[in-house]
Design a protein around this motif. Sequence first.
Motif, PDB file in Angstrom:
ATOM      1  N   MET A  98       0.896  -1.211   0.203  1.00  0.00           N
ATOM      2  CA  MET A  98       0.014   0.163   0.016  1.00  0.00           C
ATOM      3  C   MET A  98       1.144   1.292   0.060  1.00  0.00           C
ATOM      4  O   MET A  98       1.816   1.427   0.941  1.00  0.00           O
ATOM      5  CB  MET A  98      -0.931   0.008   1.397  1.00  0.00           C
ATOM      6  N   ASN A  99       0.525   2.325  -0.646  1.00  0.00           N
ATOM      7  CA  ASN A  99       1.297   3.418  -0.831  1.00  0.00           C
ATOM      8  C   ASN A  99       0.732   4.301  -0.064  1.00  0.00           C
ATOM      9  O   ASN A  99      -0.304   4.807   0.100  1.00  0.00           O
ATOM     10  CB  ASN A  99       1.067   3.875  -2.526  1.00  0.00           C
ATOM     11  N   ASP A 100       1.443   5.084   1.063  1.00  0.00           N
ATOM     12  CA  ASP A 100       1.206   5.841   2.258  1.00  0.00           C
ATOM     13  C   ASP A 100       1.567   7.085   1.679  1.00  0.00           C
ATOM     14  O   ASP A 100       1.323   8.159   2.241  1.00  0.00           O
ATOM     15  CB  ASP A 100       1.891   5.559   3.288  1.00  0.00           C
ATOM     16  N   LEU A 101       2.136   7.389   0.443  1.00  0.00           N
ATOM     17  CA  LEU A 101       2.254   8.736  -0.135  1.00  0.00           C
ATOM     18  C   LEU A 101       0.995   9.392  -0.465  1.00  0.00           C
ATOM     19  O   LEU A 101       0.130   9.044  -0.888  1.00  0.00           O
ATOM     20  CB  LEU A 101       3.123   8.689  -1.348  1.00  0.00           C
ATOM     21  N   PRO A 102       1.043  10.709  -0.355  1.00  0.00           N
ATOM     22  CA  PRO A 102      -0.408  11.611  -0.773  1.00  0.00           C
ATOM     23  C   PRO A 102      -0.420  11.457  -2.257  1.00  0.00           C
ATOM     24  O   PRO A 102       0.537  11.422  -3.077  1.00  0.00           O
ATOM     25  CB  PRO A 102      -0.344  12.961  -0.199  1.00  0.00           C
ATOM     26  N   PRO A 103      -1.599  11.732  -2.692  1.00  0.00           N
ATOM     27  CA  PRO A 103      -1.766  11.647  -4.220  1.00  0.00           C
ATOM     28  C   PRO A 103      -1.129  12.944  -4.779  1.00  0.00           C
ATOM     29  O   PRO A 103      -1.188  13.920  -4.227  1.00  0.00           O
ATOM     30  CB  PRO A 103      -3.417  11.504  -4.719  1.00  0.00           C
ATOM     31  N   ASP A 104      -0.686  12.812  -6.159  1.00  0.00           N
ATOM     32  CA  ASP A 104      -0.184  13.913  -6.854  1.00  0.00           C
ATOM     33  C   ASP A 104      -1.237  14.620  -7.090  1.00  0.00           C
ATOM     34  O   ASP A 104      -1.960  14.501  -7.614  1.00  0.00           O
ATOM     35  CB  ASP A 104       0.667  13.388  -8.077  1.00  0.00           C
ATOM     36  N   PRO A 105      -1.328  16.137  -6.546  1.00  0.00           N
ATOM     37  CA  PRO A 105      -2.241  16.828  -7.091  1.00  0.00           C
ATOM     38  C   PRO A 105      -2.539  17.293  -8.428  1.00  0.00           C
ATOM     39  O   PRO A 105      -3.812  17.453  -9.004  1.00  0.00           O
ATOM     40  CB  PRO A 105      -1.820  18.325  -6.265  1.00  0.00           C
ATOM     41  N   GLU A 106      -1.412  17.152  -9.201  1.00  0.00           N
ATOM     42  CA  GLU A 106      -1.621  17.283 -10.729  1.00  0.00           C
ATOM     43  C   GLU A 106      -2.269  16.119 -11.306  1.00  0.00           C
ATOM     44  O   GLU A 106      -3.142  16.355 -12.023  1.00  0.00           O
ATOM     45  CB  GLU A 106      -0.087  17.526 -11.544  1.00  0.00           C
ATOM     46  N   GLY A 107      -1.846  14.981 -10.693  1.00  0.00           N
ATOM     47  CA  GLY A 107      -2.685  13.805 -11.447  1.00  0.00           C
ATOM     48  C   GLY A 107      -4.098  13.800 -10.868  1.00  0.00           C
ATOM     49  O   GLY A 107      -4.688  13.278 -11.642  1.00  0.00           O
TER      50      GLY A 107
END
Length: 170
Positions: free
Chosen positions: A1-10
């Motif tokens: 699971m990726n705990d990084l916040p989503p890329d706002p641009e994406g």
Amino acid sequence: MNDLPPDPEGVDQFVIYGAYGEIMHKFQILEMVLWGFLARSFKSGTTLDQGMAQVERWNATTFGQMWRGLRTQEHWPDDVVVECDQAVMARNYLAHHYLREYFLVTPSQANRETAGVQLARIADRLDTLLDRLEQHGRSIGVPDVNDLDEQTRQEIEALRPTTWLPGPNP
């Protein structure tokens, strides 16, 4: 699971593409509403096969070509003609330039924001135009899709391709 916040641009781009798809869907609905006006030319006694052959010819035309064939009919209110003319231009811009201009040539946060605002405005205008066309159609006797009987609905459903687009029970 990726705990990084989503890329706002994406995320922005994903939202814009979803809105874009919804707008293009509304243009498809607009074309179908205009088909109702085209269907007024069917003569009494037209068979289902003859009518569906005509629909296939309509499928082979662009939105602009179809509208150019309809716009000279005398029943149109002037404001509807103007709005449909502008809808053709907007649809063609969206289909051929919009994504390229906002996301490929000069992608930026400002362009994504502008793109979203444009889509929202186009959605509002399309909703208004669709309502206006449906009201006008009813006033001159164009049946609504909700008026189709069950047999006609089934005949239309039978036209759906099944190889690539299976129904609920493939």
